[in-house]
Design a protein around this motif. Structure first.
Motif, short mmCIF file in Angstrom:
data_model
loop_
_atom_site.label_atom_id
_atom_site.label_comp_id
_atom_site.label_asym_id
_atom_site.label_seq_id
_atom_site.Cartn_x
_atom_site.Cartn_y
_atom_site.Cartn_z
N ASN A 186 48.42 11.69 47.08
CA ASN A 186 48.23 12.96 46.87
C ASN A 186 47.80 13.85 47.74
O ASN A 186 46.97 13.17 48.88
CB ASN A 186 46.86 12.96 45.75
CG ASN A 186 47.41 12.24 44.65
OD1 ASN A 186 48.43 12.34 44.01
ND2 ASN A 186 46.58 11.47 43.85
N VAL A 187 48.17 15.05 47.99
CA VAL A 187 47.76 16.18 48.95
C VAL A 187 46.42 16.72 48.25
O VAL A 187 46.97 17.59 47.23
CB VAL A 187 48.82 17.18 49.17
CG1 VAL A 187 48.35 18.16 50.07
CG2 VAL A 187 49.94 16.22 49.84
N LEU A 188 45.34 16.82 48.79
CA LEU A 188 44.32 17.45 48.35
C LEU A 188 44.04 18.95 48.84
O LEU A 188 43.34 19.76 48.27
CB LEU A 188 43.07 16.67 48.63
CG LEU A 188 42.82 15.31 48.04
CD1 LEU A 188 41.64 14.66 48.25
CD2 LEU A 188 43.03 15.39 46.44
N LYS A 189 44.68 19.06 50.11
CA LYS A 189 44.34 20.48 50.78
C LYS A 189 45.42 20.39 51.86
O LYS A 189 46.05 19.55 52.30
CB LYS A 189 43.14 20.33 51.73
CG LYS A 189 42.40 21.55 52.20
CD LYS A 189 41.02 21.37 52.89
CE LYS A 189 40.93 22.23 53.84
NZ LYS A 189 39.40 22.12 54.65
N ARG A 190 45.99 21.67 52.01
CA ARG A 190 47.15 22.08 52.93
C ARG A 190 46.66 23.39 53.65
O ARG A 190 46.16 24.29 53.09
CB ARG A 190 48.28 22.32 51.96
CG ARG A 190 49.69 22.69 52.96
CD ARG A 190 50.79 22.70 51.96
NE ARG A 190 51.19 21.35 51.70
CZ ARG A 190 51.52 20.99 50.50
NH1 ARG A 190 51.47 21.90 49.39
NH2 ARG A 190 51.98 19.81 50.17
N ASP A 191 47.26 23.49 55.09
CA ASP A 191 47.14 24.71 55.67
C ASP A 191 48.08 24.78 56.73
O ASP A 191 48.77 23.74 56.88
CB ASP A 191 45.60 24.61 56.54
CG ASP A 191 45.48 26.08 56.96
OD1 ASP A 191 46.03 27.34 56.60
OD2 ASP A 191 44.36 26.26 58.14
N MET A 192 48.44 25.88 57.14
CA MET A 192 49.53 25.95 57.97
C MET A 192 49.33 27.14 59.23
O MET A 192 48.40 27.83 59.10
CB MET A 192 50.82 26.79 57.40
CG MET A 192 52.01 26.71 57.91
SD MET A 192 52.54 28.29 59.05
CE MET A 192 52.76 29.34 57.82
N GLN A 193 49.87 26.75 60.42
CA GLN A 193 49.54 27.54 61.73
C GLN A 193 50.83 27.70 62.30
O GLN A 193 51.57 26.84 62.75
CB GLN A 193 48.50 26.62 62.60
CG GLN A 193 48.64 27.21 63.82
CD GLN A 193 47.66 28.55 64.01
OE1 GLN A 193 46.48 28.40 63.29
NE2 GLN A 193 48.06 29.62 64.44
N GLY A 220 45.15 6.09 47.17
CA GLY A 220 44.11 4.85 46.77
C GLY A 220 42.67 4.96 47.42
O GLY A 220 42.10 6.36 47.19
N SER A 221 42.21 4.31 48.11
CA SER A 221 41.05 4.09 48.74
C SER A 221 41.07 5.06 50.08
O SER A 221 39.90 5.12 50.71
CB SER A 221 40.28 2.96 48.61
OG SER A 221 40.94 1.96 49.43
N LYS A 222 41.96 5.09 50.43
CA LYS A 222 42.02 5.63 52.16
C LYS A 222 42.60 7.17 51.89
O LYS A 222 43.14 7.68 51.24
CB LYS A 222 43.07 4.83 52.95
CG LYS A 222 44.27 4.93 52.50
CD LYS A 222 45.21 4.10 53.60
CE LYS A 222 46.56 3.80 53.21
NZ LYS A 222 47.32 3.30 54.30
N SER A 223 41.93 7.93 53.02
CA SER A 223 42.21 9.36 53.00
C SER A 223 42.89 9.52 54.75
O SER A 223 42.74 8.38 55.28
CB SER A 223 40.95 10.07 53.07
OG SER A 223 40.12 9.68 54.09
N GLY A 224 43.42 10.59 54.86
CA GLY A 224 43.98 10.58 56.03
C GLY A 224 44.61 11.96 56.04
O GLY A 224 44.33 12.81 55.37
N LEU A 225 45.06 12.40 57.35
CA LEU A 225 45.74 13.51 57.72
C LEU A 225 47.25 13.69 58.11
O LEU A 225 47.34 12.83 59.00
CB LEU A 225 45.06 14.60 59.12
CG LEU A 225 43.69 14.95 58.64
CD1 LEU A 225 42.96 15.60 60.03
CD2 LEU A 225 43.48 16.29 57.70
#
Length: 134
Positions: A2-9, A69-74
């Motif tokens: 799942n994508v919880l947050k998104r930003d663009m530069q 699951g239980s892990k998060s990342g960028l």
């Protein structure tokens, strides 16, 4: 995943590369990445953003906060509409350069992240996606 947050530069000049680095560091800090992992991700982001600017004639970086699951990342996605990369395997080799650098960019960036993918079409541009898991 799942994508919880998104930003663009946008990556149109050197200042945009600095802003991209700052955003990546801020998000990595918020995710409580270790200092070593923050540095690895920021270094990869800096190199890939610079490549999009210098070789791709500008582009954009999209950042996504992932949960799997239980892990998060960028996830960082760098896209440009530049000349593309004719030989991706050659471009990933240390020492290969089309500019004035040391030729450690793509291969070095790949080693700094957990997942790395590159799509490129000559005359159409390049898309590089990297993920660093916490």
């Amino acid at each position: 995943m799942n994508v919880l947050k998104r930003d663009m530069q946008l990556l149109k000049n050197s200042n945009d590369v600095v802003l991209a680095r700052q955003k990546v560091r801020q998000w990595a800090t918020e995710l409580k990445f270790s200092l070593v992992d923050q540095t690895k991700l920021v270094t990869a982001a800096s190199e890939l953003a610079r490549n999009a600017l210098d070789h791709g004639k500008g582009g954009e970086m999209t950042m996504e906060l992932l949960v799997n699951g239980s892990k998060s990342g960028l996830r960082l996605i760098f896209e440009d509409q530049g000349p593309g990369i004719a030989d991706i395997q050659q471009a990933l080799k240390d020492g290969f350069t089309t500019g004035n650098g040391m030729g450690l960019g793509l291969g070095g960036s790949k080693r700094l992240v957990n997942e790395f993918s590159i799509e490129s079409e000559v005359g159409k541009g390049t898309k590089i996606t990297v993920i660093r898991w916490k």
